[in-house]
Scaffold this active site. Sequence first.
Site, PDB file in Angstrom:
ATOM      1  N   LYS A   1     111.213  -9.879  76.320  1.00  0.00           N
ATOM      2  CA  LYS A   1     112.571  -9.375  76.595  1.00  0.00           C
ATOM      3  C   LYS A   1     113.116 -10.190  77.760  1.00  0.00           C
ATOM      4  O   LYS A   1     112.785  -9.959  78.913  1.00  0.00           O
ATOM      5  CB  LYS A   1     112.500  -7.891  76.972  1.00  0.00           C
TER       6      LYS A   1
ATOM      7  N   GLU B   1     115.096  -8.945 100.601  1.00  0.00           N
ATOM      8  CA  GLU B   1     115.318 -10.187  99.854  1.00  0.00           C
ATOM      9  C   GLU B   1     116.801 -10.311  99.478  1.00  0.00           C
ATOM     10  O   GLU B   1     117.362  -9.431  98.835  1.00  0.00           O
ATOM     11  CB  GLU B   1     114.470 -10.157  98.582  1.00  0.00           C
TER      12      GLU B   1
ATOM     13  N   GLU C   1     105.061  -9.444  89.202  1.00  0.00           N
ATOM     14  CA  GLU C   1     105.386 -10.542  90.124  1.00  0.00           C
ATOM     15  C   GLU C   1     106.773 -10.264  90.656  1.00  0.00           C
ATOM     16  O   GLU C   1     107.764 -10.389  89.936  1.00  0.00           O
ATOM     17  CB  GLU C   1     105.353 -11.875  89.384  1.00  0.00           C
TER      18      GLU C   1
ATOM     19  N   CYS D   1     111.990 -16.704  93.961  1.00  0.00           N
ATOM     20  CA  CYS D   1     111.219 -15.628  94.594  1.00  0.00           C
ATOM     21  C   CYS D   1     110.334 -16.166  95.712  1.00  0.00           C
ATOM     22  O   CYS D   1     110.093 -15.474  96.701  1.00  0.00           O
ATOM     23  CB  CYS D   1     110.404 -14.874  93.564  1.00  0.00           C
TER      24      CYS D   1
HETATM   25  P1  ADP Z   1     117.541  -8.140  88.977  1.00  0.00           P
HETATM   26  O1  ADP Z   1     117.805  -6.858  89.687  1.00  0.00           O
HETATM   27  O2  ADP Z   1     117.304  -9.263  89.883  1.00  0.00           O
HETATM   28  O3  ADP Z   1     118.474  -8.445  87.848  1.00  0.00           O
HETATM   29  P2  ADP Z   1     115.514  -6.855  87.454  1.00  0.00           P
HETATM   30  O4  ADP Z   1     114.182  -6.620  88.006  1.00  0.00           O
HETATM   31  O5  ADP Z   1     116.401  -5.662  87.276  1.00  0.00           O
HETATM   32  O6  ADP Z   1     116.142  -7.984  88.322  1.00  0.00           O
HETATM   33  O7  ADP Z   1     115.431  -7.585  86.046  1.00  0.00           O
HETATM   34  C1  ADP Z   1     114.350  -8.320  85.602  1.00  0.00           C
HETATM   35  C2  ADP Z   1     114.107  -7.976  84.142  1.00  0.00           C
HETATM   36  O8  ADP Z   1     113.787  -6.597  84.042  1.00  0.00           O
HETATM   37  C3  ADP Z   1     115.309  -8.170  83.220  1.00  0.00           C
HETATM   38  O9  ADP Z   1     114.857  -8.696  81.987  1.00  0.00           O
HETATM   39  C4  ADP Z   1     115.835  -6.774  83.046  1.00  0.00           C
HETATM   40  O10 ADP Z   1     116.543  -6.586  81.852  1.00  0.00           O
HETATM   41  C5  ADP Z   1     114.552  -5.986  83.024  1.00  0.00           C
HETATM   42  N1  ADP Z   1     114.692  -4.553  83.329  1.00  0.00           N
HETATM   43  C6  ADP Z   1     115.568  -3.960  84.153  1.00  0.00           C
HETATM   44  N2  ADP Z   1     115.377  -2.627  84.184  1.00  0.00           N
HETATM   45  C7  ADP Z   1     114.346  -2.364  83.345  1.00  0.00           C
HETATM   46  C8  ADP Z   1     113.648  -1.177  82.948  1.00  0.00           C
HETATM   47  N3  ADP Z   1     113.983   0.025  83.415  1.00  0.00           N
HETATM   48  N4  ADP Z   1     112.623  -1.293  82.075  1.00  0.00           N
HETATM   49  C9  ADP Z   1     112.253  -2.504  81.603  1.00  0.00           C
HETATM   50  N5  ADP Z   1     112.867  -3.642  81.940  1.00  0.00           N
HETATM   51  C10 ADP Z   1     113.898  -3.598  82.800  1.00  0.00           C
END
Ligand code: ADP
Length: 495
Positions: free
Chosen positions: A186, A392, A261, A294
């Site tokens: 995903k 961050e 990570e 990161c």
């Molecule tokens: P940022 O806040 O920097 O966009 P995220 O950690 O939210 O980073 O996003 C990293 C990945 O995690 C993306 O692919 C996002 O779609 C996914 N993501 C965000 N929320 C969820 C969740 N609740 N469950 C699974 N995947 C998620």
Amino acid sequence: MSQRHDTAVVATIAGVAVDTRHWIGGRRVASPATFPDTSPIDGSPLTEVARGGAHEAAAAVTAAQAAFPSWSATSREERARILHAIADGVENRIEELAAVETADNGALLRSHRRGVMPRVAHNFRFFADWLLSLAHEDFETRGHTNRISWDPAGVCALITPWNAPLMLATWKVAPALAAGNTVVLKPAEWSPLTASLLADIAAEAGLPSGVLNVVQGYGEEVGSALVSDPRVARISFTGSVPTARHIAGAAAANLVPVSLELGGKSPLLVFADSDLDLAVELAVEQYDNAGQVCLAGTRLLVESSVAEEFTQRFIVKAAALQQGDPRDEATDIGPNIHPDHFARIDGFVQRALATGARAVIGGGPNTELGGLYYRPTLLTDVAPDTEIVTEEVFGPVLTLQTFDTDEEAVALANGTRFGLAATVVTGDSERARRITEQLVAGTVWVNCFFVRDLQAPFGGARQSGIGREGGTWSFDFYCDVKNTVTAPKGWQHHG
Ligand code: ADP
């Protein structure tokens, strides 16, 4: 945000055809809804992308589960051969992958061409080769032989971020596939496109249907459904700490091993005995990818006696950085990813300035360029323990603090809740040894930065993550490691 969009499924991005549907069980699958993908370069709409949810996540896991018995039973040699064929496909399409990635996430085209995409191919080659040499020496216990094996674990849910989309996706996909697992990937919704191209490349390379699946959509929708699916055997995630808490919660509910990570607030320590030109060069490198890395050493910790000289040289070097369109060869710093993220970066900077910090360079958006271009910023006079030195930012924003003793340097370096990386610049190898021993970090660089070997363990301490990937560590995570103990012939068992 979403709209009915049942027809347009293949978009042309930078001259490259990209199918924006999911890839499930070797077929393109549409969703009733889509989400818009825009380019950070100029805010222009790129395409609509299939917006998956629980239904698509479940279908992808079903496909991956169906493909698992055959793929996991495929010989190591054959798996390695197919991974090399995927690497060939990546190498054949480097220009296309680079162009699409730059349009989608705004990182420099020249880096994508020369550094990132070759590295994507290398991810596949490295884990293919590592698989073939993966072994632990047998050992004996009272004449019994212990044999260690790495058995495929099952369906892996891989959730990846937008800052280095294909690079970070394949850093997980390659070892997961090498290990004999099947995958549901995903990608992040702000940069979903190259994952779709990877599905094409893998299919062309002969990866059987269902072994790699790609679902598109929002994290809270398709991502959350995917990591909660009880049929998933491993979850690997790269992203932010708040999202990691959700994912770790889902993993806990199903008792599934999870590799996280996460972010960092890494220090770059400059000692007075260092080669100051090197120190400045390494410090300015922290603006790479517009600070959306990161591992970036965003906290410059400089010994007081050289702080003034360091700062002056830093200003000169940073002033030479060209900011602009990431497709231009001359550009050093492109845009940040998204208006929401851009506002977040500026929020950090403006709050720091309001509480007494001084912008030695930068300090706000690049108003000449407009859009998502943030001026490379260096903040001094930052108050200790305020958010600008503990949180961050993930933008082209560095802070500078000074220290007088090694003890102070270590205390400052270790003074956040993160522990991803650290860089030490010193001309004294004895000091380097002493200091690095005390640093809390998954990776420490001495007089260098970003030297990353795929056989090295990679991960973070504290809230920078859980677990290590890389080399054998990746196989330890993606496999069920088994010990088979065999009695010698003729052994009489006495209970
Ligand atoms: P940022 O806040 O920097 O966009 P995220 O950690 O939210 O980073 O996003 C990293 C990945 O995690 C993306 O692919 C996002 O779609 C996914 N993501 C965000 N929320 C969820 C969740 N609740 N469950 C699974 N995947 C998620």
